[in-house]
Design a protein around this motif. Sequence first.
Motif, PDB file in Angstrom:
ATOM      1  N   LEU A 235      -5.642  10.377   1.007  1.00 56.81           N
ATOM      2  CA  LEU A 235      -5.374   8.949   1.141  1.00 56.81           C
ATOM      3  C   LEU A 235      -4.384   8.700   2.270  1.00 56.81           C
TER       4      LEU A 235
ATOM      5  N   LYS B 225      -0.683   9.585  -4.680  1.00 56.56           N
ATOM      6  CA  LYS B 225      -0.894  10.723  -3.789  1.00 56.56           C
ATOM      7  C   LYS B 225      -0.942  12.034  -4.576  1.00 56.56           C
TER       8      LYS B 225
ATOM      9  N   PRO C 184      -2.403   5.218   3.695  1.00 60.20           N
ATOM     10  CA  PRO C 184      -2.230   3.763   3.699  1.00 60.20           C
ATOM     11  C   PRO C 184      -2.230   3.211   5.114  1.00 60.20           C
TER      12      PRO C 184
ATOM     13  N   ILE D  94      -6.222   0.845   2.074  1.00 61.97           N
ATOM     14  CA  ILE D  94      -6.087   2.301   2.173  1.00 61.97           C
ATOM     15  C   ILE D  94      -7.296   2.907   2.878  1.00 61.97           C
TER      16      ILE D  94
ATOM     17  N   TYR E 123       0.420   4.007  -2.807  1.00 65.09           N
ATOM     18  CA  TYR E 123       0.100   5.346  -2.293  1.00 65.09           C
ATOM     19  C   TYR E 123       1.037   6.389  -2.902  1.00 65.09           C
TER      20      TYR E 123
ATOM     21  N   GLN F 264       0.802  -1.217   0.000  1.00 64.74           N
ATOM     22  CA  GLN F 264       0.000   0.000   0.000  1.00 64.74           C
ATOM     23  C   GLN F 264       0.839   1.273   0.000  1.00 64.74           C
TER      24      GLN F 264
END
Length: 278
Positions: free
Chosen positions: A272, A177, A274, A259, A173, A169
């Motif tokens: 977001l 991002k 993780p 997530i 990510y 993750q």
Amino acid sequence: MKKIMLLLLIGTSFVIAKGKLNIIDINKAEELYKGKKTLFIDARPYKKYQIGTIMGSVNITPKLYEEQKRFLPINRIANIVTYCGGYACKLSDKIAAKLQKAGYKNVFVYKGGYPEWKAKGKPTMGLVRKSKAQTGPYKPTLDPITVNGVQLYLLPEDGEANEDGLVDQFWLYGQMKDGKNPPKGVHIVDTRKAKQYNAEHIKGATNAPFDTKKETMDTSKFPKDGIIVLHCNSGVVSVDARRSIKDEELKKRVFIYDISYVCDKKNKNCKLTPNEAL
């Protein structure tokens, strides 16, 4: 009149029927957890939940029960385990009582809660916390693999790639991002209900709701190219959704993105975060 307590021995684990609550020990909790058909509910406040919780749990507190009960399974005979901050904590009892009142038949209270589970080295997760080790570009632990023409990194487990299809993750990510679209060939699929998806979803994600009652998901519209990465907002639904796939060839290119995220009211800006195994 004395309270009657019924002790049911199940191997080395036990269930105590105390009043209307079914109290279980860590052995029974782990048995239900490994069965992968049980929803674990952390009844503690969100700030404690986000720091650390049992892997795959959802957060439902007595105070916010009416708002958070949408995360509950439709099936009233589903196994549900509630827990909180240990033997002295009563929040799990309160949630269990609410669930029973709502008609759920198989509700268990794990009194040892998160502290005991973590102390015994059982699977946990928590939101990313800033540390020196996390400064600078993230470097995946394992070597990349290539699936259907797409290079990706899997989450390590005991030094090897996990068997549940969990994508690293932190790597994904880093690719998504700041509002970026998923990498080429990576198709993000939201497994929550259409209403939840329409309210907020990750940029670039499509929707394929997982029917928790029938334990099925319509995969007919899945892209034929690249890989499919399932996600929800807790991990529970997406994990069950992947397990429900009967087509083994399709399943080989279906993965899970663990997530958490929060979007603004217009669903234009999603933050977001993780989840991290502690």
